[in-house]
Design a protein around this motif. Structure first.
Motif, PDB file in Angstrom:
ATOM      1  N   ILE A 390       0.845  -1.191   0.000  1.00 58.34           N
ATOM      2  CA  ILE A 390       0.000   0.000   0.000  1.00 58.34           C
ATOM      3  C   ILE A 390       0.881   1.243   0.000  1.00 58.34           C
ATOM      4  O   ILE A 390       1.686   1.451   0.911  1.00 58.34           O
ATOM      5  N   LYS A 391       0.729   2.075  -1.023  1.00 56.22           N
ATOM      6  CA  LYS A 391       1.532   3.286  -1.154  1.00 56.22           C
ATOM      7  C   LYS A 391       0.620   4.503  -1.228  1.00 56.22           C
ATOM      8  O   LYS A 391      -0.576   4.390  -1.427  1.00 56.22           O
ATOM      9  N   THR A 392       1.243   5.670  -1.081  1.00 56.47           N
ATOM     10  CA  THR A 392       0.498   6.920  -1.216  1.00 56.47           C
ATOM     11  C   THR A 392       0.544   7.360  -2.671  1.00 56.47           C
ATOM     12  O   THR A 392       1.622   7.442  -3.275  1.00 56.47           O
ATOM     13  N   HIS A 393      -0.628   7.623  -3.224  1.00 58.79           N
ATOM     14  CA  HIS A 393      -0.721   8.052  -4.617  1.00 58.79           C
ATOM     15  C   HIS A 393      -1.485   9.373  -4.672  1.00 58.79           C
ATOM     16  O   HIS A 393      -2.521   9.530  -4.030  1.00 58.79           O
ATOM     17  N   ASN A 394      -0.955  10.316  -5.446  1.00 65.76           N
ATOM     18  CA  ASN A 394      -1.666  11.560  -5.717  1.00 65.76           C
ATOM     19  C   ASN A 394      -2.423  11.383  -7.028  1.00 65.76           C
ATOM     20  O   ASN A 394      -1.819  11.147  -8.086  1.00 65.76           O
ATOM     21  N   VAL A 395      -3.733  11.491  -6.926  1.00 70.79           N
ATOM     22  CA  VAL A 395      -4.591  11.167  -8.062  1.00 70.79           C
ATOM     23  C   VAL A 395      -5.356  12.409  -8.496  1.00 70.79           C
ATOM     24  O   VAL A 395      -5.873  13.168  -7.671  1.00 70.79           O
ATOM     25  N   LYS A 396      -5.427  12.598  -9.810  1.00 72.60           N
ATOM     26  CA  LYS A 396      -6.149  13.742 -10.363  1.00 72.60           C
ATOM     27  C   LYS A 396      -7.212  13.256 -11.334  1.00 72.60           C
ATOM     28  O   LYS A 396      -6.985  12.332 -12.115  1.00 72.60           O
ATOM     29  N   GLU A 417      -5.021  12.682  -2.185  1.00 74.24           N
ATOM     30  CA  GLU A 417      -4.160  11.571  -1.816  1.00 74.24           C
ATOM     31  C   GLU A 417      -4.980  10.293  -1.640  1.00 74.24           C
ATOM     32  O   GLU A 417      -6.046  10.315  -1.021  1.00 74.24           O
ATOM     33  N   PHE A 418      -4.448   9.221  -2.179  1.00 78.23           N
ATOM     34  CA  PHE A 418      -5.056   7.896  -2.036  1.00 78.23           C
ATOM     35  C   PHE A 418      -4.060   7.038  -1.262  1.00 78.23           C
ATOM     36  O   PHE A 418      -2.998   6.683  -1.781  1.00 78.23           O
ATOM     37  N   THR A 419      -4.404   6.719   0.006  1.00 73.98           N
ATOM     38  CA  THR A 419      -3.428   6.067   0.893  1.00 73.98           C
ATOM     39  C   THR A 419      -3.897   4.730   1.456  1.00 73.98           C
ATOM     40  O   THR A 419      -3.181   4.112   2.238  1.00 73.98           O
ATOM     41  N   THR A 420      -5.089   4.286   1.092  1.00 79.05           N
ATOM     42  CA  THR A 420      -5.643   3.053   1.663  1.00 79.05           C
ATOM     43  C   THR A 420      -5.828   2.006   0.572  1.00 79.05           C
ATOM     44  O   THR A 420      -5.525   2.242  -0.598  1.00 79.05           O
ATOM     45  N   THR A 421      -6.339   0.844   0.984  1.00 81.11           N
ATOM     46  CA  THR A 421      -6.601  -0.214  -0.002  1.00 81.11           C
ATOM     47  C   THR A 421      -7.827   0.107  -0.842  1.00 81.11           C
ATOM     48  O   THR A 421      -7.956  -0.387  -1.957  1.00 81.11           O
ATOM     49  N   HIS A 422      -8.690   0.955  -0.295  1.00 77.06           N
ATOM     50  CA  HIS A 422      -9.971   1.186  -0.967  1.00 77.06           C
ATOM     51  C   HIS A 422     -10.464   2.593  -0.651  1.00 77.06           C
ATOM     52  O   HIS A 422     -10.382   3.055   0.477  1.00 77.06           O
ATOM     53  N   THR A 444     -15.363  10.500 -21.233  1.00 78.50           N
ATOM     54  CA  THR A 444     -14.344   9.625 -20.659  1.00 78.50           C
ATOM     55  C   THR A 444     -13.723  10.268 -19.438  1.00 78.50           C
ATOM     56  O   THR A 444     -13.271  11.424 -19.504  1.00 78.50           O
ATOM     57  N   PHE A 445     -13.709   9.525 -18.333  1.00 72.83           N
ATOM     58  CA  PHE A 445     -12.975   9.970 -17.150  1.00 72.83           C
ATOM     59  C   PHE A 445     -11.489   9.713 -17.376  1.00 72.83           C
ATOM     60  O   PHE A 445     -11.090   8.617 -17.792  1.00 72.83           O
ATOM     61  N   ILE A 446     -10.660  10.698 -17.088  1.00 71.41           N
ATOM     62  CA  ILE A 446      -9.204  10.554 -17.147  1.00 71.41           C
ATOM     63  C   ILE A 446      -8.696  10.576 -15.712  1.00 71.41           C
ATOM     64  O   ILE A 446      -8.752  11.618 -15.033  1.00 71.41           O
ATOM     65  N   ILE A 447      -8.223   9.442 -15.233  1.00 68.09           N
ATOM     66  CA  ILE A 447      -7.749   9.315 -13.855  1.00 68.09           C
ATOM     67  C   ILE A 447      -6.241   9.145 -13.913  1.00 68.09           C
ATOM     68  O   ILE A 447      -5.739   8.122 -14.411  1.00 68.09           O
ATOM     69  N   THR A 448      -5.506  10.110 -13.400  1.00 66.40           N
ATOM     70  CA  THR A 448      -4.048  10.125 -13.529  1.00 66.40           C
ATOM     71  C   THR A 448      -3.381   9.961 -12.172  1.00 66.40           C
ATOM     72  O   THR A 448      -3.702  10.687 -11.216  1.00 66.40           O
ATOM     73  N   ASP A 449      -2.459   8.990 -12.080  1.00 68.00           N
ATOM     74  CA  ASP A 449      -1.620   8.828 -10.895  1.00 68.00           C
ATOM     75  C   ASP A 449      -0.399   9.716 -11.111  1.00 68.00           C
ATOM     76  O   ASP A 449       0.483   9.403 -11.925  1.00 68.00           O
ATOM     77  N   LEU A 450      -0.348  10.857 -10.421  1.00 69.03           N
ATOM     78  CA  LEU A 450       0.710  11.840 -10.649  1.00 69.03           C
ATOM     79  C   LEU A 450       2.073  11.331 -10.211  1.00 69.03           C
ATOM     80  O   LEU A 450       3.097  11.876 -10.641  1.00 69.03           O
ATOM     81  N   ASP A 451       2.111  10.291  -9.339  1.00 65.15           N
ATOM     82  CA  ASP A 451       3.399   9.771  -8.875  1.00 65.15           C
ATOM     83  C   ASP A 451       4.025   8.827  -9.892  1.00 65.15           C
ATOM     84  O   ASP A 451       5.250   8.733  -9.986  1.00 65.15           O
ATOM     85  N   THR A 452       3.213   8.112 -10.636  1.00 63.36           N
ATOM     86  CA  THR A 452       3.744   7.156 -11.614  1.00 63.36           C
ATOM     87  C   THR A 452       3.398   7.539 -13.043  1.00 63.36           C
ATOM     88  O   THR A 452       3.837   6.852 -13.984  1.00 63.36           O
ATOM     89  N   ASN A 453       2.601   8.617 -13.192  1.00 61.22           N
ATOM     90  CA  ASN A 453       2.135   9.058 -14.512  1.00 61.22           C
ATOM     91  C   ASN A 453       1.270   8.006 -15.212  1.00 61.22           C
ATOM     92  O   ASN A 453       1.104   8.042 -16.432  1.00 61.22           O
ATOM     93  N   LYS A 454       0.733   7.088 -14.441  1.00 59.49           N
ATOM     94  CA  LYS A 454      -0.170   6.084 -15.011  1.00 59.49           C
ATOM     95  C   LYS A 454      -1.530   6.740 -15.256  1.00 59.49           C
ATOM     96  O   LYS A 454      -2.067   7.431 -14.393  1.00 59.49           O
ATOM     97  N   VAL A 455      -2.084   6.522 -16.430  1.00 59.69           N
ATOM     98  CA  VAL A 455      -3.365   7.109 -16.807  1.00 59.69           C
ATOM     99  C   VAL A 455      -4.385   5.996 -17.024  1.00 59.69           C
ATOM    100  O   VAL A 455      -4.121   5.029 -17.752  1.00 59.69           O
ATOM    101  N   ILE A 456      -5.519   6.141 -16.375  1.00 63.44           N
ATOM    102  CA  ILE A 456      -6.611   5.182 -16.529  1.00 63.44           C
ATOM    103  C   ILE A 456      -7.794   5.913 -17.146  1.00 63.44           C
ATOM    104  O   ILE A 456      -8.173   6.995 -16.687  1.00 63.44           O
TER     105      ILE A 456
END
Length: 467
Positions: A390-396, A417-422, A444-456
Motif C-alpha cells: 500500500i503506497k500513497t498516490h496523488n490522483v487527479k 491523496e489515495f493512501t488506503t486499499t480502498h 471519458t474519465f481521465i484518472i491520472t496517478d501523478l506519482d507514476t504518470n499512469k493514466v486510466i
C-alpha cells in the motif's frame, strides 16, 4: 400383507413414508465410533468457522463481506466489485467443479461432512432435542403419545430453544452481507427503522427453524438437487458407503444356525441409525447422504458378535466386484482439467487487477439533478483500490469528450491523496444541457496517478432532461 419387520420395506417405498404416503418421523439411533468422532470434530470446526469468520477484521475491513447494495465483495483483504464479475465467475464455477471433482472421487462426502443441513441438524438441533426430550426411543414415544402436560412442556421448550438458535444462525448469516458492526448497531434500534433488514431476518429465522427443526431429511430426499446429480457425477470408481454382499449374504433369518448365514445378522442397526431411513443393504441410493452412521452402527455389532469390521464400509463398487480401484478415470481427469483451467483464469484475472484499479459507478439517488434552466448535475462515485504494497498516490481527475467551457468538476480536492486499499470518491459534474443528445452524452474519465504518470480511462455517460 403386513411386513414381518417395520424396517423391512418394499423396494419402491421410502422409509420416511407409510403405506398411505404420510410422513413417518424418524428418530435415528445415536451411534459412536471411528467415523462419528471425526465427523463431530469437523462439524464443530465448520460451525466455529461460520460463527467467528464475520467478526474477524483486518485493517478495519471485515474479512468476508458480501455487500450487494454497494456492489462490493471482500474476501480476506481483497475486494471485488461489480466490474470484477469474471473473477467472481471463476470463484463460483471453481467451487462447483471442485464439488464435482471431489464427488467423482469420494462420492457424497459433501452431504455427509460439510453440508450445512447435516452439520447444524446433527451437531445442534438433534443434540438439543435429545437433551430436552430424551433418547430416540423416548422421543418417538413422546411424539406418538396424546397431548398432555409433559408433552406440551417439552415440545414448547424445544421449539423455544430451536428459535433462539435459528435467530443466532440467521443473524450470523446476515452479518456476511450487511457487516457485523452495522448489524449490532441496528439490532438495538426500532425494527421499523430497518424494516427491510428486519423482515429478511425474520424470513431467514423461520426458514432455518422449519428446515432444521421440522423438515430435516425431507429436504435431502425431496428438495436437494445434489442427490439427483450424483448418478451423473459418480461412477464405479467413486467412493461410497457400501454393503459387502459377499460377506453379509445370506442374512440371518429365524431358525438359522450360525454356519448357515453370512456376517449380516439382520439386526437393522444400520437402518435404525440412518437419518434418512434407508437400508444401505439395498445399494447406493439417492437418499443416502454418506453420513457414516450405518458404518459405525454395523461395526459395533460386528465387534459384539466377534466378526471383522467393514461389513458396511467406504469402498468403490469396482473394488467390491474384485476389479480394483482406478482413482483417475476419464471423468476425474476431465473435472481436474477444468479446475486447473479455472484456477489459471482466476490467477490471471487477479494479476491483471494489481496496482491502482478504478470503477466508475453512478451515485445513489436520482440519475441527475436540474440546477437551472441550462445546467444539470450528475453524481458519480469513483472506486479506487490498490493491492500488494500500500503506497500513497496523488490522483487527479479530468474528463475528455466534452468542451471545457461546457462542464465543471466539483470535488473536495483535486488532486487528492489515495493512501488506503480502498476509497470511494464522490465526483459531481455540472454541465450545460446543450451538450446532451436525446438526454445523454458519452464522455471519458481521465484518472491520472501523478506519482507514476499512469493514466486510466473509463467511459461514462452524462444524463439529463430530454428537452
Amino acid at each position: 400383507m403386513a411386513n414381518k419387520n417395520q424396517f423391512e420395506l418394499h423396494d419402491s417405498r421410502l422409509g420416511t413414508v407409510d403405506e398411505k404416503g404420510h410422513r413417518v418421523y424418524l428418530f435415528p439411533e445415536e451411534v459412536k465410533g471411528f467415523w462419528r468422532t471425526r465427523r463431530e470434530i469437523f462439524y464443530w470446526f465448520l460451525i466455529f468457522f461460520y460463527l467467528i469468520l464475520p467478526w474477524i477484521y483486518i485493517q478495519g475491513e471485515q474479512m468476508i463481506l458480501l455487500n450487494i447494495p454497494a456492489r462490493e465483495f471482500s474476501f480476506f483483504t481483497y475486494k471485488f466489485y461489480a466490474h470484477n464479475a469474471p473473477i467472481l465467475i471463476f470463484v463460483i464455477l471453481g467451487f462447483l467443479f471442485f464439488i464435482g471433482f471431489i464427488t467423482s472421487i469420494l462420492g457424497r462426502v459433501w452431504c455427509g461432512w460439510a453440508c450445512p443441513q447435516t452439520v447444524f441438524i446433527t451437531s445442534i438441533f438433534l443434540k438439543l432435542e435429545a437433551l430436552i426430550e430424551g433418547k430416540p426411543r423416548q422421543r418417538k414415544k413422546l411424539n406418538d403419545s396424546p397431548w398432555n402436560k409433559e408433552k406440551i412442556i417439552k415440545k414448547s421448550l424445544k421449539w423455544i430453544v430451536f428459535t433462539i438458535v435459528s435467530l443466532h444462525i440467521s443473524h450470523t448469516f446476515l452479518g456476511y452481507f450487511v457487516g457485523t458492526h452495522h448489524l449490532v448497531s441496528v439490532s438495538f434500534q426500532n425494527p421499523a427503522e430497518n424494516f427491510t433488514l428486519f423482515s429478511i431476518m425474520l424470513f431467514l429465522t423461520a426458514l432455518f427453524l422449519l428446515d432444521f427443526g421440522w423438515f430435516r431429511e425431507q429436504f435431502c430426499i425431496i428438495a436437494c438437487p445434489y442427490g439427483r446429480m450424483q448418478s451423473v457425477i459418480m461412477d464405479d470408481n467413486s467412493m461410497a458407503i457400501l454393503y459387502d454382499e459377499k460377506r453379509g449374504e445370506p442374512r440371518r433369518q429365524p431358525g438359522m444356525k450360525p454356519n448357515e448365514h453370512g456376517d449380516c445378522i439382520n439386526c437393522y442397526a444400520c437402518v435404525k441409525a440412518c437419518p434418512t431411513g434407508i437400508d444401505i443393504r439395498r445399494g447406493v441410493q439417492l437418499e443416502c447422504i454418506a453420513c457414516t452412521n450405518c458404518i459405525d452402527a454395523c461395526d459395533d455389532i460386528m465387534v459384539k458378535t466377534k466378526r471383522p469390521k467393514g461389513l458396511i464400509r467406504y469402498d468403490t463398487q469396482s473394488n467390491m466386484e474384485g476389479k480394483g480401484r482406478h482413482i483417475f478415470s476419464f471423468r476425474n481427469i476431465a473435472y481436474l482439467i477444468v479446475l486447473i483451467g479455472l484456477l489459471i483464469g482466476f490467477i490471471f484475472s487477479v494479476s491483471m487487477s494489481q496496482g491502482i484499479t478504478t470503477t466508475v459507478l453512478r451515485g445513489p439517488g436520482t440519475p441527475f439533478r436540474v440546477q437551472s434552466d441550462t445546467k444539470t448535475l450528475n453524481h458519480f462515485q469513483i472506486v479506487l483500490e490498490q493491492s500488494g504494497d500500500i503506497k500513497t498516490h496523488n490522483v487527479k481527475f479530468a474528463i475528455e469528450g466534452v468542451d471545457k467551457e461546457n462542464y465543471e468538476i466539483k470535488m473536495q480536492r483535486n488532486p487528492f491523496e489515495f493512501t488506503t486499499t480502498h476509497k470511494r470518491q464522490n465526483v459531481f459534474i455540472v454541465f450545460d444541457n446543450s451538450i446532451l443528445e436525446k438526454g445523454s452524452r458519452k464522455f471519458t474519465f481521465i484518472i491520472t496517478d501523478l506519482d507514476t504518470n499512469k493514466v486510466i480511462k473509463k467511459e461514462a455517460v452524462l444524463v439529463g432532461p430530454t428537452k
